[in-house]
Motif scaffolding. Sequence first.
Motif, short mmCIF file in Angstrom:
data_model
loop_
_atom_site.label_atom_id
_atom_site.label_comp_id
_atom_site.label_asym_id
_atom_site.label_seq_id
_atom_site.Cartn_x
_atom_site.Cartn_y
_atom_site.Cartn_z
N LYS A 176 12.43 43.42 -17.00
CA LYS A 176 11.77 42.32 -16.28
C LYS A 176 12.45 41.00 -16.63
CE LYS A 176 7.87 43.75 -17.98
NZ LYS A 176 6.42 43.87 -18.34
N LEU A 177 13.26 40.53 -15.72
CA LEU A 177 14.09 39.35 -15.95
C LEU A 177 13.61 38.20 -15.06
CD1 LEU A 177 16.72 38.07 -17.19
CD2 LEU A 177 17.90 38.89 -15.13
N GLY A 178 13.29 37.08 -15.68
CA GLY A 178 12.95 35.88 -14.94
C GLY A 178 14.18 35.03 -14.69
N VAL A 179 14.28 34.39 -13.53
CA VAL A 179 15.44 33.60 -13.15
C VAL A 179 14.97 32.21 -12.71
CG1 VAL A 179 17.43 33.36 -11.62
CG2 VAL A 179 16.75 35.63 -12.46
N VAL A 180 15.59 31.19 -13.28
CA VAL A 180 15.34 29.81 -12.89
C VAL A 180 16.66 29.19 -12.45
CG1 VAL A 180 14.61 27.52 -13.65
CG2 VAL A 180 13.40 29.55 -14.48
N GLN A 181 16.72 28.75 -11.21
CA GLN A 181 17.88 28.02 -10.69
C GLN A 181 17.49 26.54 -10.59
OE1 GLN A 181 20.20 29.95 -7.45
NE2 GLN A 181 18.52 31.46 -7.39
N ASN A 222 14.61 44.12 -12.93
CA ASN A 222 13.63 43.72 -11.92
C ASN A 222 13.45 42.21 -12.06
OD1 ASN A 222 13.18 46.34 -10.99
ND2 ASN A 222 11.52 46.71 -12.44
N THR A 223 13.97 41.47 -11.12
CA THR A 223 14.02 40.01 -11.26
C THR A 223 12.81 39.34 -10.63
OG1 THR A 223 15.35 39.83 -9.25
CG2 THR A 223 16.53 39.99 -11.35
N ARG A 224 12.43 38.23 -11.25
CA ARG A 224 11.37 37.36 -10.71
C ARG A 224 11.89 35.93 -10.76
NH1 ARG A 224 5.94 39.61 -13.88
NH2 ARG A 224 6.25 41.83 -13.40
N ASN A 225 11.69 35.20 -9.69
CA ASN A 225 12.17 33.83 -9.60
C ASN A 225 11.06 32.86 -10.02
OD1 ASN A 225 14.78 34.48 -8.55
ND2 ASN A 225 13.84 34.85 -6.56
N TYR A 226 11.45 31.83 -10.77
CA TYR A 226 10.53 30.78 -11.19
C TYR A 226 11.14 29.43 -10.83
CZ TYR A 226 8.22 34.48 -13.82
OH TYR A 226 7.58 35.63 -14.18
N GLY A 284 4.14 37.92 -21.69
CA GLY A 284 4.69 39.26 -21.58
C GLY A 284 4.99 39.71 -20.18
N ASP A 285 4.94 38.79 -19.21
CA ASP A 285 5.25 39.15 -17.82
C ASP A 285 6.73 39.47 -17.64
OD1 ASP A 285 2.62 38.84 -17.11
OD2 ASP A 285 2.86 36.75 -16.47
N ILE A 286 7.59 38.84 -18.43
CA ILE A 286 9.03 39.10 -18.36
C ILE A 286 9.56 39.31 -19.77
CG2 ILE A 286 9.43 37.87 -16.19
CD1 ILE A 286 10.38 35.48 -17.83
N GLN A 287 10.70 39.99 -19.87
CA GLN A 287 11.32 40.24 -21.18
C GLN A 287 12.44 39.26 -21.50
OE1 GLN A 287 11.66 44.49 -19.63
NE2 GLN A 287 11.70 44.86 -21.84
N ALA A 288 12.98 38.63 -20.48
CA ALA A 288 14.07 37.68 -20.69
C ALA A 288 14.03 36.65 -19.56
CB ALA A 288 15.42 38.39 -20.72
N LEU A 289 14.60 35.47 -19.86
CA LEU A 289 14.63 34.39 -18.88
C LEU A 289 16.06 33.89 -18.75
CD1 LEU A 289 13.08 32.42 -17.03
CD2 LEU A 289 12.82 30.91 -19.02
N LEU A 290 16.59 33.93 -17.53
CA LEU A 290 17.94 33.47 -17.24
C LEU A 290 17.84 32.10 -16.56
CD1 LEU A 290 20.97 34.39 -17.27
CD2 LEU A 290 20.61 35.13 -14.91
N ILE A 291 18.45 31.10 -17.17
CA ILE A 291 18.37 29.72 -16.67
C ILE A 291 19.76 29.30 -16.19
CG2 ILE A 291 17.78 27.33 -17.22
CD1 ILE A 291 16.05 28.45 -19.52
N LEU A 292 19.88 29.03 -14.90
CA LEU A 292 21.12 28.52 -14.32
C LEU A 292 20.99 27.01 -14.21
CD1 LEU A 292 21.19 31.56 -13.68
CD2 LEU A 292 22.30 30.99 -11.52
N SER A 317 24.91 33.76 -5.43
CA SER A 317 25.80 34.91 -5.51
C SER A 317 25.66 35.61 -6.85
CB SER A 317 27.25 34.46 -5.29
OG SER A 317 28.14 35.54 -5.51
N PHE A 318 25.58 34.81 -7.92
CA PHE A 318 25.44 35.38 -9.25
C PHE A 318 24.09 36.10 -9.41
CE2 PHE A 318 24.37 34.46 -13.89
CZ PHE A 318 25.02 35.58 -14.35
N VAL A 319 23.01 35.47 -8.97
CA VAL A 319 21.68 36.06 -9.10
C VAL A 319 21.55 37.34 -8.29
CG1 VAL A 319 19.23 35.68 -8.60
CG2 VAL A 319 20.58 33.87 -9.66
N SER A 320 22.25 37.40 -7.16
CA SER A 320 22.16 38.60 -6.33
C SER A 320 22.67 39.83 -7.07
CB SER A 320 22.95 38.40 -5.03
OG SER A 320 24.35 38.32 -5.29
N ARG A 321 23.55 39.64 -8.04
CA ARG A 321 24.03 40.76 -8.85
C ARG A 321 22.87 41.43 -9.58
NH1 ARG A 321 29.50 42.87 -9.68
NH2 ARG A 321 30.72 41.62 -8.23
N PHE A 322 21.94 40.63 -10.07
CA PHE A 322 20.79 41.18 -10.80
C PHE A 322 19.80 41.84 -9.85
CE2 PHE A 322 22.48 37.79 -13.47
CZ PHE A 322 22.55 38.42 -14.71
#
Length: 368
Positions: free
Chosen positions: A47-52, A73-77, A90-98, A61-66
């Motif tokens: 469960k990966l959270g993504v913040v752009q 399983n990605t979730r956008n914030y 605990g909703d996500i296990q990691a957070l990716l910040i662009l 393009s990069f996020v589409s890889r995930f």
Amino acid sequence: MRIRGLIRKEFLQIIRDPSSISIAFILPIILLLIFGYGVNLDAKHIKLGVVQQQPSVESQSFVSRFHRSEYFNTRNYLTVNDGQNAMQTGDIQALLILKSNFAREFHQTDAAPVQLLVNGVDSNTANLINGYVQGTWAEWLIAYGDARGIEFSQPVEQLTRIWFNSEINSRYFLVPGLIAIIMTLIGALLTSLVIAREWERGTMEALLVTPVSIQELLLSKVIPYFVLGMGGMLLSLVMALFLFEVPLRGALAWLLLSSAVFLWVALSMGILISTVGKTQFVAGQIAIIVTFLPAFLLSGFIFDIGSTPLFIQWVTHIVPARYFVALLQTEFLAGDILWVILPNLAALVLMGLVLTLIVLKKSYKRLD
């Protein structure tokens, strides 16, 4: 004739005793199903959270890889605070910040336009997530550069090839090791309990007053349970190959030979335990502490021996299952690598001889 009669008597006792059949055949099925389907050391569907912070063509393009990966399983914030709150709950296990300067600085080797926050409660999963994200980043950089004729300067070009378990499937690692645990239970635990039961019921005393020698008596105990143990091993092998589809790259003859030698060691341990604990409760407790727990924790079945403290690594050399697990994993996943097979097999043979001599020395036809 006497030894034949005693062996026949043991086989009849096994047939009449449901617990022996259950330990030899039902228990392996249950353990293999639990570990094969219930235990998974692979990190998938993370469960990966993504913040752009500032969406762009490059960041999308990069996020589409995930999004396309089976590992995430990605979730956008919308904001970093939203993503951090999701990690805390605990909703996500990691957070990716662009970061907002992602489109401008991602091609600079000294820039860090991506930040990764990982839940480190489970250190193994955290390391896997970090490795997956770094691998996805490197693959995207190469693909992005190739599509636009851009060459990104990298100090080291990493070419990865996975040997022996190219699918990186933890089931291929767990199931062969579990066979060692199963045979430890069949050989040591079952034998010690059965002989202790005879002491409790008084049938052992009846055997001791007969003209049967102690060697004949011990042999009559070993042969039936050796056959029972090899039957349980063959059942486990069939399940490993056809149910869990674990590859067997080595020769079946080497696998059977290794299993037979290890079972000899386990049976010797069981008989030795029965000479110390002459009740089923005591024999069972000793067998679990002396054979099952070391086989489970110190054999390399789950935990890598090389990553343990040096003292623990020394201790593992007296655990027979350590050598059998190495043999099983080599035969299943690598093949007939003799410089691995022969030393481990020789160690088991040595242990079998030592334990057999101790059993013969400790066993005598006296009731005290």
